[in-house]
Design a protein around this motif. Structure first.
Motif, PDB file in Angstrom:
ATOM      1  N   ASP A  33       0.815  -1.213   0.000  1.00  9.56           N
ATOM      2  CA  ASP A  33       0.000   0.000   0.000  1.00  9.56           C
ATOM      3  C   ASP A  33       0.849   1.264   0.000  1.00  9.56           C
ATOM      4  N   ALA A  81      -5.416   6.661  -5.344  1.00 13.62           N
ATOM      5  CA  ALA A  81      -5.426   6.766  -3.880  1.00 13.62           C
ATOM      6  C   ALA A  81      -4.192   7.491  -3.359  1.00 13.62           C
ATOM      7  N   HIS A  82      -3.137   7.570  -4.182  1.00  9.03           N
ATOM      8  CA  HIS A  82      -1.900   8.242  -3.784  1.00  9.03           C
ATOM      9  C   HIS A  82      -1.712   9.572  -4.497  1.00  9.03           C
ATOM     10  N   ALA A  91     -12.095   7.655  -4.423  1.00  9.71           N
ATOM     11  CA  ALA A  91     -11.550   6.679  -3.481  1.00  9.71           C
ATOM     12  C   ALA A  91     -12.387   6.633  -2.219  1.00  9.71           C
ATOM     13  N   GLY A 115      -0.707   4.880   3.653  1.00  6.82           N
ATOM     14  CA  GLY A 115      -0.281   4.456   2.330  1.00  6.82           C
ATOM     15  C   GLY A 115       0.474   5.482   1.534  1.00  6.82           C
ATOM     16  N   GLU A 116       0.759   6.655   2.116  1.00  8.60           N
ATOM     17  CA  GLU A 116       1.408   7.707   1.328  1.00  8.60           C
ATOM     18  C   GLU A 116       2.896   7.441   1.172  1.00  8.60           C
ATOM     19  N   THR A 152      -1.395   3.294   7.979  1.00 12.74           N
ATOM     20  CA  THR A 152      -2.172   2.298   7.252  1.00 12.74           C
ATOM     21  C   THR A 152      -2.709   1.236   8.206  1.00 12.74           C
ATOM     22  N   GLN A 212      -6.769   2.527  -0.116  1.00 11.74           N
ATOM     23  CA  GLN A 212      -5.541   2.971   0.532  1.00 11.74           C
ATOM     24  C   GLN A 212      -4.961   1.917   1.476  1.00 11.74           C
TER      25      GLN A 212
END
Length: 439
Positions: free
Chosen positions: A80, A204-205, A225, A234-235, A245, A376
């Motif tokens: 993720d 999602a990112h 999302a 998840g970044e 996460t 995510q």
């Protein structure tokens, strides 16, 4: 809660382009590993090889499962953060290399260490592949997409059991690991050339331009999302990305499902690995020769393939939760019936029916998980499900090994497995499908 669905045009993206076949083959190699130790343990226990005791065989089986648990929990979360593509290719390279090295192990200790290292990559392969295939699948078909992909798991198991019947007597047990590693020589280059990154992961990112390019290429339609998730979840580049996460999984909105899925997966993989690792040995204790014992393992996994195809269609109609509960309960019935002395043809039929329900039940847990967590944290949730399940995968062979050592694995092992199936059905019944955060 998927972020991708089929475009309304002529393109169908049930699992677009190369994604489905490449993930299927990766899972097939994972399925090889599911069975291979069970096929070689009877040989490793002979005085002519290493003369492993019951406890020694249990240790060899268990150490690989510990590696799989670590891999599922860590690589699932990293997926993720770094992306589905990188994580899946890395997992395949890792487990293939260490599987090959197992063929050259000089003793049980080195063999166990290599099994542990191979297990880390194997543990990360499954949750990553499931997340990716589901994100290239249209809404409402996640059950069928997951179960169809997981047929690769049991095709690999069937092929391994069939190979073992021919390879071990003629070439020796070491060749099983050489054969298991060779497909990666073709698979990895093709994955590098053809496997795209998931549009759901990209959007999602915040990488929307790349996501739109993938969506256009594969006939997907981007959707908003699902949320909420913990800040930073998840970044890439965020120091606490993995922790954020994981926090999402145990936030109040998802806590009940996270715990219930973990318990259900524990029971499911206890059954899968307990049966696949020890069934040949148990059946030899019951008086069957090695060829018959390996054939029971093959039939068990043929049943799994048929069961998966049926289970996916049922799950898309009634929901993965209800289907999974029914599959666990039916599996418990047939496991108990395996303890009954039957003619060989009857026992084959019972093994087939057991495989139909027991292995599909665990896959339906993955389908449920994939459908009820936001993108995510989807791979992390699948990694948690697989990781908690690997704990059961460790416990199952340990308990069964103790029964083998005590000389009572037949029939008491089957009674124990039946109780576990009932507990799996009860644990899955605790999950919920309503009241979850949505876009």
């Amino acid at each position: 809660m998927d972020t991708t669905s089929t475009a309304t045009g002529g393109t169908t993206a049930r699992a677009a382009g190369w994604v489905a076949p490449l993930c299927w083959i990766a899972v097939l190699l994972d399925g090889f590993d599911l069975v291979v130790v069970g096929t070689v343990v009877p040989t490793l226990r002979t005085p002519e090889v290493w003369g492993l005791s019951g406890s020694g065989a249990t240790a060899v089986i268990t150490i690989g499962l510990v590696g799989m648990m670590i891999g599922a929990l860590t690589i699932g979360t990293l997926t993720d953060v770094v992306g589905r593509r990188k994580a899946l290719i890395g997992a395949v390279v890792s487990f293939s290399l260490f599987t090959l090295l197992c063929a050259f192990a000089p003793n049980a200790v080195v063999f166990g260490i290599l099994r542990f290292l191979a297990g880390i990559g194997l543990g990360g392969c499954l949750p990553t592949a499931i997340a990716m295939v589901n994100e290239f699948t249209r809404a409402g078909r996640s059950g069928r997409a997951t179960t169809t992909m997981m047929t690769g798991y049991h095709v690999g198991a069937v092929a391994t059991a069939a190979l073992a019947i021919v390879v071990i007597p003629e070439l020796g047990w070491r060749w099983m690991f050489v054969i298991g590693a060779l497909p990666a020589l073709v698979l990895v280059p093709v994955m590098l050339a053809k496997l795209p990154e998931s549009a759901a992961f990209l959007v999602a990112h915040g990488r929307r331009a790349e996501a739109e390019e993938v969506a256009a290429r594969y006939g997907l339609e981007l959707e908003k999302a699902a949320a909420p998730v913990a800040p930073g979840a998840g970044e890439p580049g965020a120091g606490g990305a993995a922790a954020a996460t994981l926090r999402t999984l145990f936030a109040s909105a998802y806590l009940r499902n996270t715990v219930a899925v973990g318990v259900t997966s524990f029971m499911g993989l206890l059954l899968v690995y307990g049966l696949n690792n020890w069934l040949p040995t148990i059946m030899r204790e019951a008086g069957y020769d090695l060829g018959d014992s390996l054939a029971f393992l093959l039939v068990l996994n043929v049943g799994a393939i048929v069961g998966l195809l049926v289970a996916g269609a049922v799950a898309d109609r009634v929901g993965a939760r209800l289907a999974g509960m029914a599959w666990f309960a039916a599996g418990a019935v047939f496991l108990a019936l395996l303890s009954v002395e039957l003619p060989t043809i009857g026992l084959y039929a019972m093994c087939f029916a057991t495989g139909c329900f027991v292995f599909s039940a665990q896959v339906l847990v993955y389908a449920f998980t994939s459908a009820h967590y936001p993108p995510q944290v989807r791979a992390t949730a699948l990694g948690w499900s697989a990781g908690a399940g690997r704990t059961g995968a460790i416990v199952g062979p340990v308990i069964t090994g103790a029964l083998v050592t005590a000389g009572i694995a037949y029939p008491w092992g089957f009674y124990m497995f039946a109780v576990v199936g009932v507990l799996g059905a009860l644990a899955l019944s605790v999950t919920r499908t309503t009241g979850l955060p949505r876009s």
